[in-house]
Each structure stands twice: as structure tokens, then as C-alpha cells.
Scaffold this motif. Structure first.
Motif, PDB file in Angstrom:
ATOM      1  N   PHE A  29       7.214 -17.800  -5.965  1.00 17.13           N
ATOM      2  CA  PHE A  29       8.323 -18.755  -6.084  1.00 17.13           C
ATOM      3  C   PHE A  29       7.842 -20.198  -6.080  1.00 17.13           C
ATOM      4  O   PHE A  29       8.414 -21.060  -6.735  1.00 17.13           O
ATOM      5  CB  PHE A  29       9.300 -18.551  -4.924  1.00 17.13           C
ATOM      6  N   TYR A  30       6.792 -20.466  -5.339  1.00 16.50           N
ATOM      7  CA  TYR A  30       6.407 -21.856  -5.077  1.00 16.50           C
ATOM      8  C   TYR A  30       5.330 -22.371  -6.036  1.00 16.50           C
ATOM      9  O   TYR A  30       4.361 -21.678  -6.322  1.00 16.50           O
ATOM     10  CB  TYR A  30       5.966 -21.991  -3.611  1.00 16.50           C
ATOM     11  N   ASN A  31       5.556 -23.613  -6.469  1.00 13.13           N
ATOM     12  CA  ASN A  31       4.691 -24.205  -7.501  1.00 13.13           C
ATOM     13  C   ASN A  31       3.254 -24.409  -7.040  1.00 13.13           C
ATOM     14  O   ASN A  31       2.339 -24.390  -7.852  1.00 13.13           O
ATOM     15  CB  ASN A  31       5.248 -25.568  -7.915  1.00 13.13           C
ATOM     16  N   LEU A  32       3.055 -24.636  -5.760  1.00 10.75           N
ATOM     17  CA  LEU A  32       1.712 -25.007  -5.307  1.00 10.75           C
ATOM     18  C   LEU A  32       0.889 -23.811  -4.826  1.00 10.75           C
ATOM     19  O   LEU A  32      -0.192 -23.980  -4.271  1.00 10.75           O
ATOM     20  CB  LEU A  32       1.795 -26.063  -4.189  1.00 10.75           C
ATOM     21  N   SER A  88      20.660 -25.783   2.133  1.00  9.19           N
ATOM     22  CA  SER A  88      20.661 -24.411   2.644  1.00  9.19           C
ATOM     23  C   SER A  88      19.444 -23.636   2.144  1.00  9.19           C
ATOM     24  O   SER A  88      18.902 -22.782   2.848  1.00  9.19           O
ATOM     25  CB  SER A  88      21.964 -23.693   2.268  1.00  9.19           C
ATOM     26  N   ALA A  89      18.998 -23.936   0.924  1.00  6.46           N
ATOM     27  CA  ALA A  89      17.780 -23.308   0.401  1.00  6.46           C
ATOM     28  C   ALA A  89      16.571 -23.754   1.222  1.00  6.46           C
ATOM     29  O   ALA A  89      15.638 -22.979   1.467  1.00  6.46           O
ATOM     30  CB  ALA A  89      17.575 -23.676  -1.072  1.00  6.46           C
ATOM     31  N   LEU A  90      16.626 -25.007   1.652  1.00  5.91           N
ATOM     32  CA  LEU A  90      15.555 -25.555   2.495  1.00  5.91           C
ATOM     33  C   LEU A  90      15.399 -24.716   3.772  1.00  5.91           C
ATOM     34  O   LEU A  90      14.282 -24.448   4.219  1.00  5.91           O
ATOM     35  CB  LEU A  90      15.893 -27.010   2.828  1.00  5.91           C
ATOM     36  N   LEU A  91      16.518 -24.298   4.338  1.00  7.10           N
ATOM     37  CA  LEU A  91      16.448 -23.503   5.567  1.00  7.10           C
ATOM     38  C   LEU A  91      15.787 -22.155   5.297  1.00  7.10           C
ATOM     39  O   LEU A  91      14.997 -21.665   6.115  1.00  7.10           O
ATOM     40  CB  LEU A  91      17.846 -23.313   6.164  1.00  7.10           C
ATOM     41  N   ASN A  92      16.103 -21.552   4.129  1.00  7.80           N
ATOM     42  CA  ASN A  92      15.435 -20.292   3.778  1.00  7.80           C
ATOM     43  C   ASN A  92      13.934 -20.506   3.607  1.00  7.80           C
ATOM     44  O   ASN A  92      13.134 -19.659   3.992  1.00  7.80           O
ATOM     45  CB  ASN A  92      16.030 -19.704   2.493  1.00  7.80           C
ATOM     46  N   ALA A  93      13.549 -21.635   3.018  1.00  6.50           N
ATOM     47  CA  ALA A  93      12.126 -21.933   2.837  1.00  6.50           C
ATOM     48  C   ALA A  93      11.450 -22.096   4.201  1.00  6.50           C
ATOM     49  O   ALA A  93      10.353 -21.604   4.430  1.00  6.50           O
ATOM     50  CB  ALA A  93      11.953 -23.190   1.991  1.00  6.50           C
ATOM     51  N   LEU A  94      12.138 -22.763   5.108  1.00  6.19           N
ATOM     52  CA  LEU A  94      11.579 -23.000   6.439  1.00  6.19           C
ATOM     53  C   LEU A  94      11.449 -21.684   7.219  1.00  6.19           C
ATOM     54  O   LEU A  94      10.583 -21.540   8.080  1.00  6.19           O
ATOM     55  CB  LEU A  94      12.496 -23.984   7.192  1.00  6.19           C
ATOM     56  N   GLU A  95      12.291 -20.724   6.885  1.00  7.91           N
ATOM     57  CA  GLU A  95      12.202 -19.411   7.528  1.00  7.91           C
ATOM     58  C   GLU A  95      11.163 -18.523   6.849  1.00  7.91           C
ATOM     59  O   GLU A  95      11.001 -17.361   7.218  1.00  7.91           O
ATOM     60  CB  GLU A  95      13.579 -18.730   7.527  1.00  7.91           C
ATOM     61  N   GLY A  96      10.498 -19.055   5.820  1.00  8.49           N
ATOM     62  CA  GLY A  96       9.387 -18.336   5.210  1.00  8.49           C
ATOM     63  C   GLY A  96       9.721 -17.586   3.935  1.00  8.49           C
ATOM     64  O   GLY A  96       8.892 -16.850   3.410  1.00  8.49           O
ATOM     65  N   GLY A  97      10.931 -17.766   3.420  1.00  7.06           N
ATOM     66  CA  GLY A  97      11.332 -17.021   2.230  1.00  7.06           C
ATOM     67  C   GLY A  97      11.417 -17.874   0.984  1.00  7.06           C
ATOM     68  O   GLY A  97      10.917 -19.004   0.953  1.00  7.06           O
ATOM     69  N   ARG A  98      12.028 -17.327  -0.047  1.00  5.66           N
ATOM     70  CA  ARG A  98      12.245 -18.073  -1.284  1.00  5.66           C
ATOM     71  C   ARG A  98      13.369 -19.076  -1.056  1.00  5.66           C
ATOM     72  O   ARG A  98      14.299 -18.807  -0.294  1.00  5.66           O
ATOM     73  CB  ARG A  98      12.641 -17.116  -2.418  1.00  5.66           C
ATOM     74  N   ALA A  99      13.279 -20.212  -1.737  1.00  7.25           N
ATOM     75  CA  ALA A  99      14.288 -21.257  -1.568  1.00  7.25           C
ATOM     76  C   ALA A  99      15.492 -20.987  -2.465  1.00  7.25           C
ATOM     77  O   ALA A  99      15.659 -21.600  -3.511  1.00  7.25           O
ATOM     78  CB  ALA A  99      13.686 -22.626  -1.856  1.00  7.25           C
ATOM     79  N   ILE A 100      16.322 -20.029  -2.039  1.00  6.48           N
ATOM     80  CA  ILE A 100      17.592 -19.794  -2.719  1.00  6.48           C
ATOM     81  C   ILE A 100      18.690 -20.259  -1.766  1.00  6.48           C
ATOM     82  O   ILE A 100      18.515 -20.222  -0.554  1.00  6.48           O
ATOM     83  CB  ILE A 100      17.781 -18.319  -3.106  1.00  6.48           C
TER      84      ILE A 100
END
Ligand SMILES: Cc1cc2nc3c(=O)[nH]c(=O)nc-3n(C[C@H](O)[C@H](O)[C@H](O)COP(=O)(O)O)c2cc1C
Ligand code: SF4
Ligand code: FES
Lengths: 154, 424
Positions: free
Chosen positions: A63-66, B176-188
Motif C-alpha cells: 500500500f505504501y509508496n516508500l 480516519s485513514a491516518l488512524l488505520n495507518a497508525l494502527e499498522g494497516g492500510r490507510a483506508i
């Protein structure tokens, strides 16, 4: 298995998060920092170490670009191709880079020194056109100043 | 003119270290805040009229008021700083993070205290390497001085602060996607039915605020709501970091009273257009705002002013289009960005944005017909609010819809010439 250094670096991050799962993205970045990119094997090692399903680690990694899923050159050149840099001529810059490095965007120069990538707006639009070589930002880049920059970045 | 946000920032010089920052009044707001009730701080921020600088302009004090408070409130509570700055044409948060990291840290402590957060995160764009180093240095100094950690300055209040360096994706900026990213998942994104203030990060009360928004808070606590309101022009409160990029004389960023006219930003501060090019139109607040032409330049760059000319303040950083640059090519660059960064969660967006980008490409390649223009119009009408899961696609359509109106003749020239008139 993850190396001792990799495990140590991951554990340094661990106290900052409420779950092991949250370490996934840090782990990907740490492993990439040590190995240059994240191979299929590395994904499995991270999954095993954090106790996560492989699919979850792979989901994040793709998912991530980097996060690089293929080997990259000794240094990565990130050329901003977003709107302000486009207005200021990043297309010409990219053309020059492709010729100079003898590779397309996404590829690595034959000598293995540089991988050429585009990146969304680097948040330095007043300096457009902008690129990063490794961790260093360069602004007002012109086709003429490129050879100099690449010399320095080596 | 007062410039609270940037007063310590000197171009090309390292930021103030803790001692120097304290010498100019730094961390006074922490002392002041700890002597008040958290609710009193939220009330002052509300009174000041501080609005979110991340793009949507939500009232900060009102957002904070939704967090459960008191002895029965669930803990840990979280404050998350949105430092993902990835909106093309926006470069204001980088300035604050690199230029005055202690201001950011102080802002986080005061704001966290107001919602009684136990843990704060700075969700930082991965490419912001210098900002990461400087923030971590400032955080280290703050911990050593007892400004972070348990019992801050001897009070009952404690706070942990951590910088999370992102692995990069525009969607991480969506709260809200940011929170998913911070929890280690995809930013959806997450469903909006549940409010983040009640159930956010790991299901706990969470506030997400933009860098610039929070940096205002210590100054409001130090100087009061009335002072803050007096900084803006007309109805607007406070200052704003405006910026301009494109073929202007002096591209850059400036802290000015909120409500400064768009024309003044471009013509005075950015030095007008470069020799040999003329102003055509601009996106006033980054890539997700609608074009404003010459006719709208006298509007105030604030929430109401930009609305009155059909656009939005957005991030307040202006992207200027000149008469020597192809507007269709500019739209293509914008839409390629949005298509690439779509998170893929909902079909109208991931499928629609790629279609939009490929249609624009047909114009640039000289392969488009008039029907393709109508197809773009249809997309611009359909990828709007309510049809997609988050604001990415509707934001993308703002420049497209306004661009189709403003540049119809340019599109048609691509059709009749069977090439881009700006390319030889
Ligand atoms: C696709 C998308 C990207 C966003 N990116 C950012 C960003 O990089 N930084 C930011 O502060 N807000 C961003 N936002 C807005 C956030 O969702 C949120 O409104 C904001 O962080 C709230 O902070 P504020 O109230 O202080 O403005 C984005 C929104 C969307 C839909
Ligand atoms: S609108 Fe786009 S970015 Fe937002 S959820 Fe849908 S697919 Fe993802
Ligand atoms: S558009 Fe290139 S740095 Fe912002």
C-alpha cells in the motif's frame, strides 16, 4: 529470521504503541533500512516475528509508496511530479534523468547506483522543481545542475 | 503586524534549542495551561474561533468539546498531529515543523492537556527527514526538562509524545485513514458514523488536528481569545500561513492576517508574475480546491471569501497557472496524482479517477473528441460528495469541474488542432 539488529530496532519502537500489530509499518521500514528493500522472504519474517498473518503484512507493504518490494540502487532519486513542479518543468527534468541514468522511472541505472522514482508533492513547492536524492532535498533543479547533483549524491 | 506562528523562524538557520526558545517566552503556555482547568482552555480556543488548517476548517474548540472528560472518561486518550502534508501545492506545515519544532511540542502539550490526552503522536510524512530529526531533538530536550513524561512541571498531568514516520500515501492525511495507518494497516478511511472523539485510535477517544491548527494554541492560551481575533481582517480570526508557487516572481510562504486578499498574496507577497508570463487562474488552497480566475482575485483568502468565489481556503497555499502553461496539462497532472493516490476502497473513486486521467491524457495526446469533454463533465458531476466514501475524489473534482468551465476553449483547441497547442 529477522537479524538481531532488526529485532532490536523494532523493539525500540514497541513501547510507543498499544499493540504489536501497530509495529507493522515501522518493521517494514526498519527491515528495508537494513536490507535495501522488502523481499517476499522478509515479509514472512516480519509476519512471524510480530505474530501477524502474512496477508496483513503484505497488504501494508504493497500500500505504501516508500516500501520497496524490489531491489533498488545504492540511492533512490525521488522526483516530484505534482502540479507545481509540473508547471515549473519537471517533465524535462525527468527526461534528462532518464537519459543520464539510462533507465526509465521505476528502474535502476545499469551501474546500480541510482533508482529513479517519481513522488507526489514534496512540500517544497516554492523551490520547484524539486527532487530528493536519498534523504536530501534539492530545489530549483535544472537540467544543467543535474550532473553536479548526481556527482555529490554518490 | 504580529506573526506569532513564525516569529522564531529564520530562513536557513537552525531552529531555536530549548534554552533559547524558553528565553523568548517558550513553554509559558504550558505553565499557564497547567494552572487552569482543561475545559477552560477548550473554551478559550472556542472563543478565539480557531478553525482547522488541514483543509476542512472545522472549529477546533468544538471538536475538542466532543471528547469525554472527567473521572469516568475512558483512557488512554490520544492527540494525533496530522503532519502528513501531501496535498500538491501545499508546503506550510514543513515550514513550522522544521522552523520551530519546540513550538510544535509546546502546542501538543497544551492541546493534549485540554483533552486530557495520555499519549500524543506526530504522524509525519516519511519524506520529511529534516523535520523528523529536529522534532526528535526537541522532544528529547523537552523530556529531559520535565516538559514531557509523567508529572509535567510537577503537576498531576503526564504526557508521552512519539513521532511516527509514515511510509507514504496521500490517504494517510485523511483523519480516519491516518488512524488505520497508525494502527499498522492500510490507510483506508473509517465509517464516519462513529465519532473519532469518542472512539478513535484503538477504540479510544482521539483528536486529530493539523500542524498549523495546533501551533496557534499556545499563543491563544498566552494572549487570549480577543487578541487572537484581533489578528485577522474583517470577521476572520488569527493569522494564516499563505504560500504561492508557480511562475510568480518570488514563490514562498508568508504569515499574514487571515482574510488577506488573494490578489495581495499573489501581487505583493509573491511579487506578481514572472517577466514574460501573465496570470491565468489559480488554485487558492492546494490541489483539492476550485480554480479562481482574475474576477475572483479581490476576494479575501478566508473561509467565507473563497466560498463567495466558488472555491475554498483549503490549505491556503496558492498554485498559480500562467498563460504559457497548458491548463489541460495542469489538470492532467492533478488528476494523475489523485488517481494514483486513491486508496481503492470505493469503486467510483478508483475507477472513475483513472478514467478521468485517461480522458485528459487523450486531450494532451491530440486524440480527444468533443464527446470526451462531455464525459469529463459527467464525471465531475458524479464523483462528488455522497457518492464516495471519503473526500479524496470529491476534492479531485473541484479543480476539474471549475477547470472545464474556465478552460473550455483550451480543451476545444486540443480537439481541433489534434495536439496540445503548448507542445511543439
Ligand atoms: C484525502 C485527504 C487527505 C488529507 N490530507 C491531510 C493532510 O495531509 N494534513 C492535514 O492536516 N489534513 C489532511 N486532510 C484533512 C483531515 O482529514 C482532517 O480534516 C484534518 O487533519 C483535521 O485537522 P484540522 O481540523 O486541524 O484541520 C486530508 C483529507 C483528505 C480527505
Ligand atoms: S473516495 Fe477514493 S480515497 Fe476515498 S475511500 Fe473511496 S477509493 Fe478511497
Ligand atoms: S509540487 Fe513539487 S514540491 Fe510541491
Amino acid at each position: 529470521m529477522l537479524s538481531e539488529e532488526e529485532r532490536r530496532d523494532i523493539e525500540l519502537e514497541a513501547p510507543h504503541y498499544a499493540t504489536r500489530e501497530a509495529l507493522c509499518i515501522d518493521a517494514l521500514r526498519i527491515v528495508q533500512g537494513h536490507r535495501g528493500y522488502v523481499s517476499d522472504q522478509a515479509l514472512q519474517e516480519i509476519a512471524d516475528y510480530l505474530g501477524l498473518p502474512l496477508s496483513q503484512v503484505e497488504g501494508a507493504a504493497t500500500f505504501y509508496n516508500l516500501i520497496f518490494r524490489h531491489p533498488v540502487g545504492a540511492q533512490v532519486i525521488f522526483v516530484c511530479d505534482s502540479v507545481s513542479c509540473w508547471i515549473m518543468g519537471c517533465e524535462r527534468l525527468l527526461e534528462r534523468l532518464r537519459a543520464h541514468l539510462a533507465t526509465d522511472v521505476g528502474g535502476t541505472s545499469p551501474d546500480g547506483r541510482y533508482t529513479l522514482l517519481t513522488v507526489p508533492c514534496l512540500g517544497a513547492c516554492a523551490l520547484a522543481p524539486v527532487l530528493m536524492i536519498g534523504e536530501t532535498l534539492h530545489g530549483h533543479v535544472t537540467a544543467d545542475s543535474l550532473p553536479d547533483l548526481l556527482g555529490k549524491g554518490a | 503586524m504580529e506573526r506569532p506562528l513564525t516569529r522564531n523562524i529564520r530562513p536557513h538557520e537552525p531552529p531555536l534549542a530549548l534554552e533559547d526558545y524558553r528565553r523568548v517566552g517558550g513553554y509559558e503556555a504550558v505553565r499557564k495551561a497547567l494552572a487552569q482547568s482543561p475545559e477552560a482552555i477548550t473554551e478559550t480556543v472556542k472563543e478565539a474561533g480557531l478553525r482547522g488548517c488541514g483543509g476542512a476548517g472545522f472549529q477546533t474548540g468544538i471538536k475538542w468539546s466532543a471528547v469525554p472528560m472527567g473521572p469516568d472518561a475512558p483512557h488512554p486518550k490520544y492527540l494525533v498531529v496530522n503532519a502528513d502534508e501531501m496535498e500538491p501545492g501545499s508546503f506550510k506545515d514543513r515550514l513550522l515543523l522544521e522552523g520551530d519544532p519546540h513550538q510544535m511540542v509546546e502546542a501538543i502539550i497544551v492541546s493534549s492537556f485540554a483533552i486530557q490526552a495520555d499519549q500524543a503522536y506526530i504522524f509525519l510524512r516519511g519524506e520529511y527527514v529534516l523535520a523528523r530529526r529536529r522534532l526528535n531533538a526537541a522532544i528529547g530536550e523537552a523530556y529531559a526538562a520535565g516538559l514531557l513524561g509523567p508529572r509535567i512541571l510537577g503537576s498531576d498531568y503526564g504526557l508521552e509524545l512519539h513521532v511516527h514516520s509514515s511510509a507514504g500515501r496521500y490517504m494517510c492525511g485523511e483523519a480516519s485513514a491516518l488512524l488505520n495507518a497508525l494502527e499498522g494497516g492500510r490507510a483506508i478511511p473509517r465509517a464516519k458514523a462513529v465519532r473519532t472523539a469518542v472512539s478513535g485510535l484503538w477504540g479510544k477517544p482521539t483528536v486529530v488536528n493539523n500542524v498549523e491548527t495546533l501551533c496557534n494554541v499556545p499563543h491563544i492560551v498566552n494572549n487570549g481569545a480577543a487578541w487572537y481575533q484581533s489578528l485577522g481582517l474583517g470577521d476572520a480570526a488569527g493569522t494564516k500561513i499563505y504560500g504561492a508557487s508557480g511562475k510568480v516572481g518570488r514563490p514562498g510562504a508568508w504569515e499574514l492576517p487571515l482574510g488577506t486578499a488573494l490578489r495581495a498574496i499573489i501581487e505583493e507577497h509573491a511579487g506578481g508574475m514572472r517577466d514574460g508570463v501573465a496570470f491565468r487562474a489559480c488554485l487558492p488552497g492546494g490541489a483539492s480546491t476550485a480554480f479562481v480566475g482574475e474576477a475572483g482575485l479581490d476576494a479575501a483568502m478566508d473561509w467565507h471569501g473563497m466560498q463567495s468565489v466558488g472555491s475554498r481556503l483549503g490549505t491556503g497555499t496558492v498554485i498559480v497557472l500562467d498563460d504559457q502553461t497548458c491548463p489541460v496539462g495542469m489538470l492532467l497532472s492533478l488528476q494523475q496524482f489523485f488517481a494514483q493516490e486513491s486508496c481503492g476502497w470505493c469503486t467510483p473513486c478508483w475507477s472513475g479517477l483513472h478514467w478521468v486521467a485517461s480522458l485528459l491524457h487523450r486531450f494532451e495526446a491530440g486524440e480527444a473528441t468533443e464527446d470526451d469533454f462531455d464525459l469529463l463533465r459527467t464525471q465531475a458531476d458524479h464523483l462528488t460528495k455522497g457518492y464516495t466514501f471519503c473526500g479524496l475524489a470529491p476534492g479531485a473534482m473541484e479543480s476539474l469541474a471549475s477547470g472545464l468551465d474556465l478552460f473550455r476553449d483550451d480543451f476545444m483547441r486540443h480537439v481541433s488542432l489534434r495536439r496540445c497547442p503548448w507542445r511543439t
